[in-house]
Design a protein around this motif. Structure first.
Motif, PDB file in Angstrom:
ATOM      1  N   SER A 101      10.809  19.099 -33.117  1.00  0.00           N
ATOM      2  CA  SER A 101      11.693  18.538 -32.097  1.00  0.00           C
ATOM      3  C   SER A 101      11.125  18.667 -30.690  1.00  0.00           C
ATOM      4  CB  SER A 101      13.076  19.179 -32.167  1.00  0.00           C
ATOM      5  OG  SER A 101      12.979  20.560 -31.906  1.00  0.00           O
ATOM      6  N   SER A 102      10.310  19.667 -30.431  1.00  0.00           N
ATOM      7  CA  SER A 102       9.716  19.788 -29.102  1.00  0.00           C
ATOM      8  C   SER A 102       8.575  20.791 -29.116  1.00  0.00           C
ATOM      9  CB  SER A 102      10.761  20.207 -28.064  1.00  0.00           C
ATOM     10  OG  SER A 102      11.171  21.531 -28.287  1.00  0.00           O
ATOM     11  N   VAL A 103       7.735  20.671 -28.113  1.00  0.00           N
ATOM     12  CA  VAL A 103       6.651  21.615 -27.881  1.00  0.00           C
ATOM     13  C   VAL A 103       6.776  22.063 -26.435  1.00  0.00           C
ATOM     14  CG1 VAL A 103       4.155  21.931 -27.773  1.00  0.00           C
ATOM     15  CG2 VAL A 103       5.147  20.477 -29.553  1.00  0.00           C
ATOM     16  N   ARG A 104       6.755  23.341 -26.235  1.00  0.00           N
ATOM     17  CA  ARG A 104       6.842  23.891 -24.875  1.00  0.00           C
ATOM     18  C   ARG A 104       5.609  24.747 -24.614  1.00  0.00           C
ATOM     19  NH1 ARG A 104      12.677  26.207 -26.072  1.00  0.00           N
ATOM     20  NH2 ARG A 104      13.667  24.231 -26.553  1.00  0.00           N
ATOM     21  N   TYR A 105       5.024  24.534 -23.468  1.00  0.00           N
ATOM     22  CA  TYR A 105       3.875  25.318 -23.055  1.00  0.00           C
ATOM     23  C   TYR A 105       4.288  26.212 -21.884  1.00  0.00           C
ATOM     24  CZ  TYR A 105       1.103  22.192 -25.911  1.00  0.00           C
ATOM     25  OH  TYR A 105       0.592  21.495 -26.965  1.00  0.00           O
ATOM     26  N   PRO A 106       3.619  27.352 -21.723  1.00  0.00           N
ATOM     27  CA  PRO A 106       3.943  28.213 -20.583  1.00  0.00           C
ATOM     28  C   PRO A 106       3.771  27.448 -19.274  1.00  0.00           C
ATOM     29  CG  PRO A 106       2.484  29.343 -22.105  1.00  0.00           C
ATOM     30  CD  PRO A 106       2.578  27.919 -22.561  1.00  0.00           C
ATOM     31  N   GLU A 107       4.664  27.691 -18.355  1.00  0.00           N
ATOM     32  CA  GLU A 107       4.626  26.998 -17.067  1.00  0.00           C
ATOM     33  C   GLU A 107       3.285  27.196 -16.362  1.00  0.00           C
ATOM     34  OE1 GLU A 107       7.016  27.268 -12.935  1.00  0.00           O
ATOM     35  OE2 GLU A 107       8.250  27.244 -14.758  1.00  0.00           O
TER      36      GLU A 107
END
Length: 117
Positions: free
Chosen positions: A104-110
């Motif tokens: 559903s999603s991929v999040r990378y560190p800011e």
């Protein structure tokens, strides 16, 4: 579903997921950090949510298959914990079928988005 959620919660305290990885895979280690793992019921549908810093090949399908076996009474919570401790893929349940599984999603560190000025 209560037993499956109890086992899913147990996974949050683990870091070695070799028992849920494909056997012949080219990784240097089997450590993952799970941030969320839980089931919800939406009408007649059971939905599994999982979030981690990484996933091993086949990991989510193997976890789901093993949790479903627990929910069906084919294994117990203590046996599930022993499976995880064993590191042996043959001890875990069959992989869940791929249909219905989606990312559903991929999040990378800011910090990856910040550019040097």
């Amino acid at each position: 579903m209560e037993k499956m959620n109890e086992a899913a919660h147990f996974l949050l305290s683990q870091e070695d997921f070799q028992c849920f990885s494909k056997v012949h895979t080219d990784v240097s280690h089997f450590r993952c950090t799970l941030h969320e793992a839980y089931w919800v019921q939406e009408g007649q549908v059971l939905r599994f949510h999982i979030r981690a810093n990484r996933f091993l090949r086949g990991m989510v399908r193997a976890i789901v298959g093993t949790l479903v076996a627990l929910g069906q009474g084919k294994t117990s919570l203590s046996a599930f914990q022993e499976i995880v401790a064993s590191g042996d893929r043959s001890q875990a349940g069959a992989a869940a079928p791929p249909h219905g599984l989606y990312l559903s999603s991929v999040r990378y560190p800011e910090s990856l988005y910040k550019t040097k000025q």
